[in-house]
Design an enzyme around this catalytic site. Sequence first.
Site, mmCIF file in Angstrom:
data_model
loop_
_atom_site.group_PDB
_atom_site.id
_atom_site.type_symbol
_atom_site.label_atom_id
_atom_site.label_comp_id
_atom_site.label_asym_id
_atom_site.label_seq_id
_atom_site.Cartn_x
_atom_site.Cartn_y
_atom_site.Cartn_z
ATOM 1 N N GLU A 23 0.819 -1.221 0.000
ATOM 2 C CA GLU A 23 0.000 0.000 0.000
ATOM 3 C C GLU A 23 0.847 1.263 0.000
ATOM 4 O OE1 GLU A 23 -0.551 -2.589 1.968
ATOM 5 O OE2 GLU A 23 -2.663 -3.175 1.835
ATOM 6 N N GLN B 63 -9.481 -5.584 12.000
ATOM 7 C CA GLN B 63 -8.904 -4.595 11.099
ATOM 8 C C GLN B 63 -9.528 -3.214 11.248
ATOM 9 O OE1 GLN B 63 -8.666 -6.413 7.134
ATOM 10 N NE2 GLN B 63 -6.693 -7.298 7.730
ATOM 11 N N MET C 18 24.438 8.519 2.945
ATOM 12 C CA MET C 18 24.277 9.842 3.545
ATOM 13 C C MET C 18 24.538 9.796 5.042
ATOM 14 S SD MET C 18 23.882 12.930 3.041
ATOM 15 C CE MET C 18 23.012 13.543 1.611
HETATM 16 C C1 TPP Z 1 12.364 5.573 5.534
HETATM 17 C C2 TPP Z 1 13.650 6.215 5.918
HETATM 18 N N1 TPP Z 1 14.426 5.650 6.865
HETATM 19 C C3 TPP Z 1 15.590 6.228 7.212
HETATM 20 C C4 TPP Z 1 16.008 7.391 6.617
HETATM 21 C C5 TPP Z 1 17.336 8.036 7.031
HETATM 22 N N2 TPP Z 1 18.264 8.054 5.883
HETATM 23 C C6 TPP Z 1 18.441 9.134 5.096
HETATM 24 S S1 TPP Z 1 19.491 8.872 3.841
HETATM 25 C C7 TPP Z 1 19.789 7.288 4.339
HETATM 26 C C8 TPP Z 1 20.734 6.399 3.588
HETATM 27 C C9 TPP Z 1 20.215 6.015 2.267
HETATM 28 O O1 TPP Z 1 21.050 5.022 1.726
HETATM 29 P P1 TPP Z 1 21.023 4.700 0.180
HETATM 30 O O2 TPP Z 1 19.634 4.519 -0.288
HETATM 31 O O3 TPP Z 1 21.966 3.588 -0.099
HETATM 32 O O4 TPP Z 1 21.523 6.051 -0.470
HETATM 33 P P2 TPP Z 1 22.991 6.720 -0.457
HETATM 34 O O5 TPP Z 1 22.972 7.762 0.593
HETATM 35 O O6 TPP Z 1 23.970 5.642 -0.159
HETATM 36 O O7 TPP Z 1 23.129 7.297 -1.818
HETATM 37 C C10 TPP Z 1 19.061 6.991 5.483
HETATM 38 C C11 TPP Z 1 19.101 5.712 6.209
HETATM 39 C C12 TPP Z 1 15.140 7.953 5.656
HETATM 40 N N3 TPP Z 1 15.424 9.107 5.039
HETATM 41 N N4 TPP Z 1 13.992 7.340 5.302
#
Ligand code: TPP
Lengths: 564, 156
Positions: free
Chosen positions: A50, A113, A474
């Site tokens: 969803e 639900q 990041m």
């Molecule tokens: C649902 C969710 N959980 C956690 C985060 C925190 N967060 C921001 S960027 C990131 C890393 C993302 O990793 P990736 O998709 O491999 O991208 P990269 O930064 O390596 O390009 C995280 C965990 C978020 N933004 N959204």
Amino acid sequence: MKMSGAQMVCEALIAEGVTTVFGYPGGAIMNVYDAIYKQSKFEHILTRHEQAAVHAADGYARATGKVGVAMVTSGPGFTNAVTGIATAFTDSIPLVVISGQVPLSLIGTDGFQEIDAVGISRPCTKHNYLVGSLEELPRIMKEAFYIASSGRPGPVLVDIPKDITAEMGEFVYPKEVHIPTYKPSYKGNDRQIKKAVEAILNAKKPLLYLGGGVVLSNAGKLVRELAALAQIPAVETLMARGVMGYENPLLIGMLGMHGSYASNMAMSETDLIVSLGARFDDRVTGKLSEFAKYADVIHVDIDPANIGKLVDVDYPIVGSITDVLEKMISLLKHSVKPDRYQAWREILARYNELHPLKYDDSDEVLKPQWVIQRVGELIGKDAVITSDVGQHQMWVAQFYPFDRPRQWINSGGLGTMGFGFPAAIGAKRGVPEKIVVNFTGDGSILMNMQELVTAAEYKIPVINIILNNHFLGMVRQWQTFFYDKRYSETDLSFQPNFKALAEACGGIGYDVTTKKEFDEALKDALKQNKVCFMNVAINRFENVLPMVPAGGALYNMLLEHKDK
Amino acid sequence: MQEVRRVISVIAMNESSVLARVSGLFAGRGYNIESLTVAPIPKSNLSRFTIVTKGNAKVIEQITKQLNKLISTLKVIEHEEMVEKEMVLIKFSANESLADIKALCSAYNGGIVNAGENSVIVMIADESKRIEYFLSAAQRYNPIEIVRGGVVAIER
Ligand SMILES: Cc1ncc(C[n+]2csc(CCOP(=O)(O)OP(=O)(O)O)c2C)c(N)n1
Ligand SMILES: [Mg+2]
């Protein structure tokens, strides 16, 4: 005409011109799904989660400017949808989300639900309804579409108890809405606009500060016209990429935490901010007390609550950007002297020469920035670009040559990992003539990878380019900069076989490690016209620069990172 | 910026979840509610909320704007010039000096509204500040229970 509540829902969707619904059935919404089965005016796309249904409706809305529609069942169906709804809410995207609810007689009994959907979604919808009777269903559907798409847009939830969708009644779809308590104002105050124009004429260093509102109100053309007429330079937020067009000499760049040096310096030195549909988010302003210290502020926004919320405003203008800009342009036409801002434009051009956006390319390992620029070179304008959240998102915002509004689709306000792929599916359905590329990360893609199945089944050829750094990059970057390299839970060395994963779900997979392989993979993907995962191994420790450390002043940017 | 006390009236549709919308907005955005009263407006489908809140000028401005933004809100009235009253009920033991209590009440627009075998109940309606004075004066008579009604207000 007499019909069931479920049929009324379908008839309302048809009357609103809906052609695609994204959703997932279940007990409480089954009557509506039965009515969907019996009609042929709109298609229903069965996503595999969803959350993805709502993101797909969202991507559809962002790509087309129309209202996106998603449908889910009660309880877990609804709670799964919440992240999607919240994502649309923080970026002001018009959605109508229809959820099933337990029958009226069971509400409040902790029925199977049953969950308080209007309670949970109240802070993340523009408005929501629990339908209380069949009589009010047509009116509520009409209002939902109107509220979602008018004023400052946003998602509207319509929660419908199951017995109401079974009940029979007379269907009359209202032609108009009458909501005495909701009257968005579009017309900017003429006196205020005149004063603002005078401020522009008197300024020496005016700066257009463009936000997502420009995209939402389809005011891109007018913004370019204003900029060209007065020769005022512009900076774009993450949400406004594409508004000016990358070739526009008046575009300084993106500002904010990962904005360009020139853009952030422009904001720090301007004497007059002309804010159009932007909201002074903390990722843009950095430390507020140091933000744009020399500037007066013209703030144009359709939402009065945005004005004066964070930054004191000298010229508040509530109205649609379209209306305000039309008036501003006609006033400026005869009075503006573009030469007045010549020195200012030169300063900013020099800043861009001094510290352009840059990266060190390499022959040993692929650099994400190269990949993004390469896609830009090869398909540029023909593509709509979505992204997930992380470093890759920032690199795309920095390095892709965006040339028009609605070409760039990302979750800016909520920063939802997992958004990119389903949003790309929705966007492709909305603008099928465009190539749709989702730039994603090895972390983010796994959050909605099940949509491979949806895209394969419905033949929606989205190209997913996984910029794979084997990290939650990041977060890893922050750990490198601010946590002494303690890489707590960010190492993604353990990986799925992305190529095999895509193939297992009916798509295509590519493993890419060199420039040559990348060109070949992209060429093949375009030819095959099938959903694919392109697993692109990039430099693991690449950082997004420049960077304004959180809470720091916008003019204090880290321009490079020297490893100690 | 200096914190000020403000009385805000909200006229909104009298529909099922409107109270949750208003109170949820305060909770979610971290605004403070000192008191809140709601009642339907006669001969209409509207309700009137009277909210007493505290905050600096910027916060008060945001509160009124966010309240206005609710789809169910017709009007938000935020005036310095409001006539405001609050009601309070107090129970005393019947052993206290009834004459003294009565005299105190009449100094504050009130009186005895119920007298039983063991206790008497008095009612006062006055400005919040005067209610405070009254309550501290009433301590002398060892009140058993105090129920404050929250502020209602009307524009001058
Ligand atoms: C649902 C969710 N959980 C956690 C985060 C925190 N967060 C921001 S960027 C990131 C890393 C993302 O990793 P990736 O998709 O491999 O991208 P990269 O930064 O390596 O390009 C995280 C965990 C978020 N933004 N959204
Ligand atoms: Mg990664």
